[in-house]
Write a protein that holds these residues in place. Structure first.
Motif, PDB file in Angstrom:
ATOM      1  N   THR A  55       0.904  -1.066  -0.021  1.00 28.82           N
ATOM      2  CA  THR A  55       0.126   0.182  -0.207  1.00 28.82           C
ATOM      3  C   THR A  55       0.808   1.731   0.095  1.00 28.82           C
ATOM      4  O   THR A  55       0.380   2.298  -0.173  1.00 28.82           O
ATOM      5  CB  THR A  55      -0.914  -0.192   1.039  1.00 28.82           C
ATOM      6  N   PRO A  71       0.652   5.498   3.363  1.00 28.09           N
ATOM      7  CA  PRO A  71      -0.062   5.496   5.222  1.00 28.09           C
ATOM      8  C   PRO A  71       1.271   5.445   6.246  1.00 28.09           C
ATOM      9  O   PRO A  71       2.512   5.045   5.408  1.00 28.09           O
ATOM     10  CB  PRO A  71      -0.498   3.643   4.773  1.00 28.09           C
ATOM     11  N   ASP A  76      -3.312   2.136   8.824  1.00 25.64           N
ATOM     12  CA  ASP A  76      -3.389   3.006   7.528  1.00 25.64           C
ATOM     13  C   ASP A  76      -3.317   2.484   6.870  1.00 25.64           C
ATOM     14  O   ASP A  76      -4.329   2.184   5.304  1.00 25.64           O
ATOM     15  CB  ASP A  76      -2.052   4.521   7.280  1.00 25.64           C
ATOM     16  N   LYS A  77      -2.569   1.021   6.914  1.00 26.54           N
ATOM     17  CA  LYS A  77      -2.034   0.505   5.635  1.00 26.54           C
ATOM     18  C   LYS A  77      -3.463  -0.566   5.845  1.00 26.54           C
ATOM     19  O   LYS A  77      -4.288  -1.588   4.581  1.00 26.54           O
ATOM     20  CB  LYS A  77      -1.023  -0.839   5.628  1.00 26.54           C
ATOM     21  N   ASP A  80      -6.106   1.292   3.680  1.00 29.17           N
ATOM     22  CA  ASP A  80      -5.733   1.114   2.607  1.00 29.17           C
ATOM     23  C   ASP A  80      -6.770   0.073   2.192  1.00 29.17           C
ATOM     24  O   ASP A  80      -7.111  -0.069   0.363  1.00 29.17           O
ATOM     25  CB  ASP A  80      -4.502   1.754   2.277  1.00 29.17           C
ATOM     26  N   ILE A 330      -2.711   1.401  -4.042  1.00 33.75           N
ATOM     27  CA  ILE A 330      -4.575   1.507  -4.209  1.00 33.75           C
ATOM     28  C   ILE A 330      -5.098   1.345  -5.587  1.00 33.75           C
ATOM     29  O   ILE A 330      -5.834  -0.096  -5.493  1.00 33.75           O
ATOM     30  CB  ILE A 330      -5.159   2.616  -3.604  1.00 33.75           C
ATOM     31  N   ARG A 406      -7.894   9.360  -1.669  1.00 37.13           N
ATOM     32  CA  ARG A 406      -6.410   9.501  -1.148  1.00 37.13           C
ATOM     33  C   ARG A 406      -6.912  10.463  -1.136  1.00 37.13           C
ATOM     34  O   ARG A 406      -5.336  11.033  -0.327  1.00 37.13           O
ATOM     35  CB  ARG A 406      -5.971   9.552  -2.945  1.00 37.13           C
TER      36      ARG A 406
END
Lengths: 424, 424, 424, 424
Positions: A55, A71, A76-77, A80, A330, A406
């Motif tokens: 990611t 991220p 965060d990852k 995603d 992504i 994004r």
């Protein structure tokens, strides 16, 4: 993350065309004796794992050019990854990389559940030194000449298992960069013995319902020799360790020209194929997006998997492993998941009875034509219908772009700096 | 930096053996009609430039493992280059990389003079973004779709020329990473036109006594297409630009199996061979130490250079370009300079009249044997004698280790951190 | 064949120079703690087998350009092999190819004994159809879809064993061209099963003191897939068959860039390395003369063999396998035998205690330098002295040319026609 | 040869399905703004030449396994080419190979006219010796060290031009096998000068409305160096000779991993692309059927050709050049012609305005997706409709098989023998 209404609206705008295309394809397939619904069901059942590190924007030894909203940690990852799965319906699991993805297991499980995700194989890292690390991996890890360094690497792998157990993973993938840069630098034979001994120590700590995957790679970061350089060595490792040790095939880790689908067939025969790292490449281990360089090669790999899918005990871990240097990760992962799924559906389309007939008569031309006929069938309507029915997006990239995801995360995630490469 | 007394003492301990070996080799060569003194004179006259960046530890996209006492700036790097030249007598020039090596030209000249060094070709960098850079090179530099980005890259190259003029350099090497990672990402033809236009703007600013070198590379950091991907494209560039544009051959920048010595012969024929970046490799552009993987290949390159050395106008810039990931860079550069010099002396040993006789008769076996006879001659005594007479070290690595130089500079140079690769 | 007086006279003319070179080398080695006599003894003990087919001029699919006095049958071929051994003292055995070398075993044994030769591994042929053959191998042999064709190929191999037993051979080498030219043409998995079944039938007929060698090749004559495509598959075969099945490594049968010395180390570890087919190559399976393209690579293979020479049970069959397209095959075989022997002696020269010390300290630079120091030692005086003492020629090619052998046999052997290639 | 009634009957049975598929595709393309009729017109206008030698079964250096009814001379070969064109409508010209195709020009013209065929580029042969040939090409032809041998090769090429003029050809393709098998065997530079001098002599005899094509090949039959080894050398040749000299790209003649579409773009830019030899390959110059190994690569080549099709002066000679070892050559040529046409139509489908938009924004993901969208469109209905309208077969292979042509000619053509390979 992605508004359900947006997906619905975008799908609504495409649904009539999809229906027309799906029907036309269905009619054409029916003439060949193929039931489109069976294929759509197969597409729907297919899933491939996302590597957490995928990611982030990748790089080369020359540079890394990060994008917006990179991220900053595993949470965060996972967000995603959730977006990718929400839009494709084809990426139900995430594969973690330790130490970067370390976090409270309860929080990880909670977050994943919230996003509809599970956890795939754990990945250890002994190819890079961490700030707090006692011994350096500059000259190797599991195969290092120094016993204490090997022990440190063993313990790191055992810790990966421990973390994995806490979050429901059932496999550990071991890839190391150990090798050498000069003829003579290391004893090719003794280095391998040290590696085997270390792997046995890890295997001894493997839970009964886990598997360990040995992953080969012809070169890089070591440039003259690599301990686990090819599938032959990987096979020896898996044989030496035991039943729960299997081989993982990364499509980009081979010498030029090598026929990878043969390796797939051989490892299945040996009972040792454990799974894949999908990507594509033109030169070295370029880690490009799956299916973008040689889509027919990807199809041929799946052709083996479908031909041999009834092999007793076959249980494959499919994972993407790519470096996204010039795209939004992504988007690349969305497209790649769809391309892998596409190859699977195309391979499922092969008229196997007819193919076997031609093979039996050594009718090379028609056998090959039979395979190509499946490959050139545009199965996009099948993939899109599977997505639609699963509540995902007919056109995932368009919806993703329309969602503004994004830009939104870029507001809250700190700006990443470039620097000279790096895989994390 | 290196005590002259130490060199003298170390040489004294080896001088008798060297004399014996030199005499024995001289006698053996005399029987073949070869005058050892002529070879020693050629060895003494040979020099190869050191790239400033080669004095730091290199890395891969996976990791960089720095050593002790890494140079922190161009002055440190020049010190290290001075050590190499002091011990080998074979590396009289340094090649700078901008922006990293920017400094007051007067200080640079003074420092270099003090160390007995001169400056070779300048190297620009547009493959990595600098902190203060207005436009990013993520999608290219001299061939970028955006005119302002191209202009920024042009100006950077013009600045490199300006700096070079101030320190006595006479050439600019242009290597860019521009290309693409996906089929379709860029127009292969228009991207090349943009590159040519940008190079013409740089060429327009080239002083009359300068040369510009175009350097090709099959891939990396771009993984599907690269603007200057091979010597054919490099030749087109040099032809398009004009007389002062030539091609630079980096030994590691070719497809697998390619016969590099043929490229050397072709570019000389076209009047467009400008120089070399020496290194060795087994898989991709591994940037390993010269002569450590395929020494015979290095010899074959020099065999062409010696065979064609009287070609009118031939004026070659020899430079090392390696990534030292697991060794002390100073040691690797010492050994590499000697290996390159070795190949040159071995190639000088070829009995060319005899060789031509065999070639004329299509006596393939004896022609090949004639070449191999030169290659397998152990010319170490010639190299060592050339060093001894120049006041350098018979055994440079031993003296370097005995000098304690690395430990000494490690005291004053701050500790380098690892990180994820990077070429600087 | 070759007059003993001629050898003696030619040697006499070179003996003084050889003595001087040998003494000088001996002194230099003594300084390193190496006893030259021990090396000369090793050289004297080394032998490599000649393939009978190597004595004829080879060709490509485009053409074959035969030379003068081509051997017309196995007796001629044995004569030629006798010449090679007489002059080098390094090729004591011949490897036969059936059906071409079929003859009365008693006559074969008598002829060989007369020439001081023995018989090495037998080689079967199922890659080409013979005039009287019932079933064609166009679509495969041991792995053919048709059981009767497989049976024919099995019986041919059993006949090879039978012939071999009658002449004192102790091994059968099985190399087949089976594979496919199109994706889809054949089932990669089932073709392999058929191959294994056929090999088991051959193995069942293998005498208790024989070995069977499985030889892999990445491609050619099959161009999309090959049943035994790499060492991993070869290892699976040897494991499946049993203890007397081992793998044979032909240096030219690998993908580009593959590290062959690692394969050697791995197969020894698996207890499955049976022997070699020596040759050299630059592009594909070019079958060029050993040591002429990448001599350091040949040295690295022997470096593994010498490092691991005390491995219990290690018993290697060394054979040359080359295609001599532009040279007198006898000359190429003479030179190749010497180059192989040279690599063995150079590898024997490696200071292993010192090397291990450097390896233990991860002193990559000095470990590599230790290996290269052995490689660049010109051991020609050792090889020549071993030949002289064995009554062979100091300079075998010169003596061969002086002997007029080729012109002599050209008188009695019918002129060969060219034609479009062919391996026989 | 092929009964028109049979074609009509077979087409009739498939026409309704084709109409349905064509309409569905037309509707889908219309939604993208593409007019299917424009594509069908392009398909109809496309043609690729058949090499006369392609109608016979090819082989390898190991063996050749001929099929039934092999053509025995140029008239048989023309008959076979007539069948291919009759069924595909896509192969309007034949390319002859001298000396094998020598015949009375008037008869050749008459025969061709009868079959609706014309003549494409002439091909000379100096890689094989003919029975009546005075000097051998064993050590080269146009670049031989011997002037008389070069002259013989020059005269052969001039004769090819003469024959070509008599039958209406307008181009000569020169491919030679000249090179060397050993480092040192030949002077790389002087051999090239001899080649250039010989080519200039041929060029001097080239009619004003003819072109001469220089064809490069990395290796085989020469295995260490090849005079015209890559496109860079081919470009130098074409530049040196003059305006009517151009480069011909054979898809199989490159080093592993090389990006061929870039070469295409570069040669068009240099004004030197003359045409193609189409085939496919996985390992070396395998000469497999076009589009069977990497169909996307073939598409990418045509993508360049379509993108640059308005380049002034661009005039390409398209020819198939394959070795059919395991199929009926007529069938392989039928399928290959269709696959090449398919790639052309797919490339014609690329939405170039959209593509350029994405490229301008460096939207790598969508630019690549745009290309892939064209590639994965199943254009079979377009190809089939073009055939139907031209009076050719909707399903050419089925009709060919139904026609019994092969069995019929097998009755009158003598049985071919196998033997050890050969290209004729």
């Amino acid at each position: 993350m992605i508004d359900a209404n947006l997906i619905e609206a975008e799908n609504a705008a495409r649904q009539a065309d999809l229906a027309a295309d799906y029907d036309a394809l269905g009619a054409r397939l029916a003439r060949r004796g193929v039931d489109i619904e069976a294929l759509t069901a197969r597409a729907a059942g297919f899933g491939v794992a996302i590597p957490s590190w995928g990611t982030g924007t990748g790089g080369t030894r020359f540079a890394r050019f990060p994008g917006e909203g990179e991220p900053t940690g595993i949470m965060d990852k996972l967000d995603d990854c959730g977006v990718i799965h929400r839009l494709t319906g084809a990426t139900p699991r995430v594969s973690l990389h330790i130490p970067w993805d370390k976090a409270d297991p309860a929080l990880l499980r909670e977050k994943a559940e919230e996003l509809g995700l599970g956890f795939d194989a754990m990945n250890s890292n002994t190819f890079q030194d961490q700030p707090d690390q006692v011994r350096s991996y500059k000259f190797g890890s599991l195969s290092h000449t120094d016993a204490a360094t090997r022990q440190q690497a063993i313990e790191h792998n055992l810790e990966c298992i421990e973390i994995g157990q806490a979050i429901g993973s059932k496999a550990l993938t071991v890839w190391i960069g150990d090798g050498s840069n000069f003829p003579g630098q290391t004893s090719l034979s003794r280095q391998f013995e040290r590696y085997l001994d270390a792997m046995k120590a890890i295997y001894a700590g493997l839970p009964g319902d886990w598997r360990i995957f040995s992953e080969h790679k012809i070169y890089e970061p070591a440039f003259y020799s690599t301990v686990v350089q090819d599938w032959g060595t990987s096979l020896m490792i898996a044989q030496e360790l035991g039943d729960r040790a299997q081989c993982l095939v990364d499509l980009g880790h081979h010498a030029p020209n090598v026929n990878i689908e043969m390796i797939v067939a051989r490892l299945i025969r040996a009972g040792k194929l454990g799974g894949f790292h999908f990507n594509d490449s033109k030169y070295g281990d370029d880690d490009l997006d799956s299916g973008t360089i040689e889509p027919f090669r990807l199809f041929l790999v799946f052709n083996e998997l479908v031909e041999l899918e009834d092999t007793p005990g076959l249980n494959l871990a499919h994972m993407i492993d790519q470096s996204h240097n010039v795209t939004d990760p992504i988007e690349s992962l969305i497209v790649s998941a769809c391309e892998i799924q596409r190859a699977y559906v195309q391979a499922s389309l092969v008229d196997r009875a007819t193919l076997e007939g031609y093979r039996g008569e050594n009718d090379a031309l028609m056998a090959a034509a039979t395979l190509r006929a499946a490959f050139r069938t545009d199965v996009e309507p099948i993939l899109a219908m599977a997505r639609l029915r699963a509540g995902a997006a007919i056109d995932p990239v368009s919806v993703y772009r329309a969602s503004g995801y994004r830009a939104r995360v870029a507001l809250s995630r700190p700006k990443s700096t470039g620097g000279g490469g790096g895989i994390v």
